[in-house]
Design an enzyme around this catalytic site. Structure first.
Site, PDB file in Angstrom:
ATOM      1  N   ASN A 137      14.017  21.053  62.294  1.00  0.00           N
ATOM      2  CA  ASN A 137      13.182  21.954  61.505  1.00  0.00           C
ATOM      3  C   ASN A 137      12.820  21.371  60.144  1.00  0.00           C
ATOM      4  O   ASN A 137      11.719  21.545  59.656  1.00  0.00           O
ATOM      5  CB  ASN A 137      13.914  23.285  61.305  1.00  0.00           C
ATOM      6  N   GLN A 156      15.565  21.173  51.306  1.00  0.00           N
ATOM      7  CA  GLN A 156      15.359  20.899  52.725  1.00  0.00           C
ATOM      8  C   GLN A 156      13.957  21.342  53.143  1.00  0.00           C
ATOM      9  O   GLN A 156      13.781  22.417  53.735  1.00  0.00           O
ATOM     10  CB  GLN A 156      16.403  21.639  53.572  1.00  0.00           C
ATOM     11  N   ASP A 174      19.562  22.469  65.726  1.00  0.00           N
ATOM     12  CA  ASP A 174      19.831  23.364  64.605  1.00  0.00           C
ATOM     13  C   ASP A 174      18.557  24.141  64.234  1.00  0.00           C
ATOM     14  O   ASP A 174      17.463  23.575  64.220  1.00  0.00           O
ATOM     15  CB  ASP A 174      20.293  22.519  63.406  1.00  0.00           C
ATOM     16  N   GLU A 217      20.490  26.629  68.625  1.00  0.00           N
ATOM     17  CA  GLU A 217      21.090  27.506  67.639  1.00  0.00           C
ATOM     18  C   GLU A 217      20.009  28.461  67.158  1.00  0.00           C
ATOM     19  O   GLU A 217      19.074  28.057  66.475  1.00  0.00           O
ATOM     20  CB  GLU A 217      21.632  26.721  66.431  1.00  0.00           C
TER      21      GLU A 217
END
Lengths: 440, 599
Positions: free
Chosen positions: B112, B178, B210, B252
């Protein structure tokens, strides 16, 4: 309606002897007069459905008939379900309780629903003084009313009314068994996996008494469940107000009715100072809470923790027949039947707060019954803790109930009047109960 | 310890449905070069322990170069490894050695977002017209997509952050360091597919993906689980199926069950998906002493496509997430399990298993029994098998990432470096410190939790039904009892050795010494009945087992036959927090009484 025995003069005698010894019927003694008898399934194995009058009680018994050479395949192999030998148009038969036999129970269900049913297993779910319930493959529950009323069965009427109005907290009726103006049974969807409200509350109290902390600190806190139960109850009343006729009545008039009931059943309760205070506050023109009105609706009539069921999808109303007395509830936890006192048929039309009071009364009852079971000698002084538990859950239930949009239209506008009227209804419920339950 | 020299045999495309996963942060497991930080060589040295325990697959937390501002989930280079942990060669040797022992390895992959130190971002922010200019999501204002929630509420106030270098805002669903990758740009997707191929070619067995729900954004949506995200996952899966048939993708996505199943697609997206909502409800159920928190959430979970599997867990490297519970349930959980505010993290509780349950071993065992028997493959968090503690005074989620406690020696046997060099201080308190809680002591003690845990894993692996079987709730009026049957999967027979019920041969755990070869010697034919008492008090249970009437329940841990299942309700008595697992066998396994003349 009453007639002489049709077809076979011995059938009445067989029924008479059976109802006198059948478990759960408390030895209904007296001559049985068959007043209605229908061949539901002819031949062997066959079923004759019998309605008989015994000592003024209408008894309903589907009788299974097998050829004497056939092995009796009664449920659980119980010999006590055999009525005796019977001779009729089909020759000599062994007569037995058809509801206790897997094969005939399935044929009966098939006749009632009109669809072919080939269940892998049939098991007893409930076995009351007034009805027997069988589960077929975890798909259908078939309740056979064992004691009948002339005209519509009040619990069934309630069930159908709730279901038709879209209330989804009951097991939906699939078929109704009716003959000669009498309701004989009902087929409902089976509720998978659940526990009674009583068992749930006992779990919470058990944790509390062992933890000795305040109820909100205890891990098994019941308040969120009580709140959701309150919400479900309000929805039930709103649905009943839509599905059945409703009218408004002054609080003073409702209080007068309660006074009349107390006077007739238990004058000592009427004379109690707390009762007098409540009546005074609710009726006195000088009181700030007097003068209100409450809706009078078709109510449950005997609504307590033993009448509700916690399933995977939330709370359900499972027993809609006031005054039922479950004597054998397989799978219940010990003490599950503590609330099932026979208070007789409740008033079917009353303020919804009557049902609310029943439920709140049962919260107190759970706490005291659990305390008595845990500490019969009273050494642990559990009373105050139980009262805290009861108070917390009463408040949570009432909050859940009163927060449902629209419910304000059914109860007095003043919250204080609601509280006082509920308290008075609780006293009203105590009247007529045995001393053991009154103490609780 | 025995060193079974077994390697992975052939393709076993749905091995993950029967596997036991073990989550391990490389830097926290074992330090082989004595620099205070665990490494690949250290983990490799401890593979024997992992094999002994009965683990089938390791899940490595991010091992990529990273500024480590989010535990390595801020990746600065997708094609190499963090120098603290060793070299790529060390990792390949670890993978090869694990495979020789029948252990697979999957790794975290964050697709991501990257670290703001990743060269792609460094280049992207440098101007508005460079080669990577639209590899991230830039905007002149911070007004777009207001419906998207802020995940890290504790530290972030917006999903947009101003970048003074480029003079624009960039989009980030997590920390402001991030930045989210821009998958509207096909070059980004191609680059990420290249990353996936790179690691699979080196031998990795799959990825734990993730934060998968957030890959795309659309106006007027929360930006979670959009159709475009699922389409990308399908393309990724296609790539895997084409070139790497026995690899696994584990998603996830912290969502409700009805939405979680979307990440399986039609069996054409992720192979596995974490069942996040189940976990807090397990803890809730044992505190409330009633099963409804668990059964409710299970009843909400739709069927998953064939070949797919839930991943279930008790604790992991993150906080005990309370995102997917109601506000009332969250308040309850915090009141019961995080009485000290320092235990709370974001919308969750930052505690390990043992302290969370106040070291109540019976309760821990009950929760483990549930973990190993409910539908899904269990994911175990390193150190919980010795009931390690946590340190709530450490920042962020480091409280549950302290060094593995191997022995009572210096630094808990984790490292020979100076104490001050350690990446995090080991626990040294008298209750959870390494002198009291360590692998060495528990391996020596057959009554330890570690040995019990190992035994449970052996039993689970002997019965394929735990991994692949159907789940059938069993009616019980006692709300404190949770009972269900794991019946052999409908249409089963393609895996393992059906018909070889362990009960028939009295050899439970036969397959347990053979990691990587699930199904061998497994009881794949009979249903397994699991009965759990969620109360701390003894409980009676009347179970509706009529469907299996006549069968004999054989208790799995001791192979003790019980009286046959009755045609009515079956009565059972359970001790405090007790549980039973039974194989419901058709034959009567009771040994004939020995006769005098035989002896």
């Amino acid at each position: 309606m009453t007639s002489t025995v049709r077809g076979d003069p011995t059938l009445g005698e067989l029924v008479e002897h059976y109802v006198a010894r059948r478990p759960g019927w408390f030895g209904l003694d007296g001559q049985a007069t068959v007043i209605d008898d229908e061949i539901v399934v002819p031949g062997h194995p066959g079923i004759r459905d019998v309605v008989a009058e015994v000592n003024g009680t209408l008894v309903h018994l589907p009788v299974g008939l097998r050829a004497p050479t056939e092995e009796n395949k009664a449920l659980g192999g119980a010999e006590e379900t055999v009525l005796g030998l019977h001779e009729g148009a089909e020759g000599v038969s062994v007569a037995f309780d058809a509801v206790r036999d897997q094969e005939t129970a399935a044929r009966l269900l098939q006749a009632v629903t009109g669809t072919r049913i080939d269940p892998q297993r049939v098991r007893q779910v409930r076995f009351d003084t007034s009805s027997s319930t069988l589960a077929f493959d975890d798909a259908l529950d078939f309740t056979i009313f064992d004691r009948l009323v002339d005209g519509p069965h009040p619990g069934l009427e309630l069930l159908v009314g709730l279901d038709r109005a879209g209330f989804n907290h009951v097991a939906a009726p699939v078929a109704i068994w009716r003959r000669g103006g009498r309701d004989l049974g009902v087929v409902q969807e089976h509720i998978v996996g659940g526990s009674s409200g009583w068992a749930m509350a006992r779990t919470s109290v058990r944790d509390l008494y062992a933890s000795r902390v305040s109820p909100e600190e205890a891990g098994g806190d019941f308040a969120s469940e009580a709140n959701r139960l309150g919400t479900m109850t309000a929805r039930m009343h709103l649905t009943l107000a839509e599905a059945f006729p409703r009218r408004d009545e002054s609080v003073a008039s409702i209080v007068s009715s309660i006074e009349d009931h107390l006077r007739a059943t238990d004058p000592s309760l009427l004379a109690a100072p707390e009762t007098a205070r409540l009546i005074e506050e609710l009726k006195s023109p000088a009181s700030s809470v007097s003068g209100g009105t409450s809706a009078v609706v078709r109510a449950h009539g005997d609504f307590h923790l033993g009448r509700v069921w916690r399933g995977e999808q939330g709370w359900m109303v499972v027993e809609l027949t006031p005054g039922e007395h479950p004597v054998n509830r397989p799978g219940g936890v010990p003490g599950d039947a503590d609330l099932d006192v026979d208070v007789g048929p409740g008033p079917f039309e009353r303020s919804p707060l009557g049902d609310v009071a029943d439920m709140l009364w049962s919260f107190g009852s759970v706490a005291s019954v659990a305390a008595a079971r845990r500490d019969p000698a009273g050494r642990e002084n559990l009373g105050p803790l139980g009262q805290q538990w009861s108070k917390r859950n009463r408040e949570a239930f009432l909050a859940g109930y009163l927060d449902v949009p629209g419910i304000a239209d059914l109860v007095p506008k003043s919250r204080q009047a609601v509280q006082l009227l509920v308290n008075l209804f609780e006293i009203n419920r105590l009247a007529g109960l045995g001393s053991r339950h009154r103490e609780s | 310890m025995s060193n079974g020299n077994r390697s992975l045999k052939g393709n076993q495309p749905d091995w993950y449905r029967r596997a036991v996963f073990y989550e391990v942060p490389v830097r926290g497991f074992y330090d082989a070069n004595n620099d205070g930080i665990g490494d690949f060589r250290g983990l490799r040295e401890k593979l024997e322990y992992i094999q002994w325990l009965g683990v089938d697959c390791l899940w490595l937390l991010p091992y990529y170069p990273s500024p480590m501002r989010d535990g390595g989930y801020d990746i600065a280079d997708y094609f190499s490894v963090h120098p603290d942990l060793g070299t790529t060669e060390d990792l390949v040797e670890l993978i090869d050695d694990a495979h020789c022992r029948g252990i697979r390895i999957i790794a975290d992959l964050v697709i991501n977002h990257t670290s703001d130190e990743h060269p792609w971002f460094v280049e992207s922010r440098s101007s508005r017209d460079n080669a990577y200019a639209d590899w991230y999501i830039w905007s002149d204002d911070d007004k777009r997509w207001p419906e998207a929630r802020i995940v890290f509420l504790d530290v972030e106030t917006s999903n947009w952050t101003w970048d003074p270098v480029r003079g624009q805002y960039f989009w980030h669903r997590f920390y402001s360091h991030q930045p989210d990758l821009n998958y509207e740009n096909p070059e980004v997707e191609q680059a990420m597919l290249g990353v996936v191929r790179h690691w699979l070619d080196l031998g990795l067995d799959g990825f734990r993906l993730d934060a998968v729900p957030y890959l795309f954004q659309r106006d007027g949506t929360t930006g979670e689980g959009l159709p475009e995200t699922h389409a990308l996952l399908r393309r990724l899966r296609k790539e895997i199926d084409a070139g790497y048939p026995d690899k696994v993708l584990l998603a996830e996505a912290n969502d409700w069950p009805a939405d979680l199943v979307d990440y399986f697609g039609q069996g054409d997206e992720c192979h596995m998906c974490f069942n996040f909502p189940l976990m807090p409800r397990l803890f809730m159920a044992v505190r409330r002493e009633q099963r409804f928190p668990v059964t409710e959430i299970l009843s909400q979970a739709p069927e998953i496509p064939p070949g797919c599997q839930w991943a279930i867990f008790l604790r992991n490297h993150d906080e005990l997430s309370l995102e997917k519970v109601t506000e009332e349930e969250r308040d309850y959980m915090v009141a019961e399990y995080a009485k000290d505010p320092r235990m709370q993290r974001n919308l969750g509780i930052g505690r390990r298993l043992a302290p969370l349950l106040e070291r109540d071993r019976r309760l821990v065992e009950l929760l483990v029994a549930l973990l190993l028997s409910l539908p899904g493959s269990p994911v175990w968090y390193y150190g919980d098998e010795i009931l390690m503690g946590d340190n709530v005074y450490l920042g962020d989620r480091d409280s549950v990432r302290t060094p593995m406690q191997w022995s009572p020696d210096r630094n808990g046997g984790f490292s020979k470096a100076d104490f001050a060099q350690l990446y995090l201080p080991p626990l040294m308190d008298p209750v959870f410190g390494y002198q009291a809680v360590n692998v060495e002591a528990q391996q020596r003690n057959p009554g330890s939790f570690l040995h019990w845990m190992r035994r449970m894993l052996q039993v689970r692996k002997s019965y394929e039904q735990f991994g692949t079987g159907d789940f059938e709730p069993v009616d019980c009026a006692n709300p404190s009892v949770l009972a269900f049957v794991r019946a052999p999967e409908k249409g089963a027979g393609s895996h393992g050795a059906p018909g070889k019920g362990a009960g028939s041969h009295g050899a439970p755990g036969k397959g347990a010494e053979s990691p990587g070869s699930p199904g061998e010697g497994a009881g794949a034919e009979s249903p397994v009945l699991c009965v759990h008492n969620l109360s701390r008090f003894a409980q009676p249970a009347w179970l509706d087992l009529v469907k299996w009437s006549g069968r004999t329940p054989v208790e799995l841990l001791g192979r003790v036959p019980f009286p046959p299942v009755a045609s009515g309700l079956t009565h059972m008595t359970l001790g405090p927090h007790g549980f039973y697992w039974f194989e419901l066998v058709e034959e009567n396994p009771v040994d004939p009484e020995p006769r005098l003349e035989d002896s």
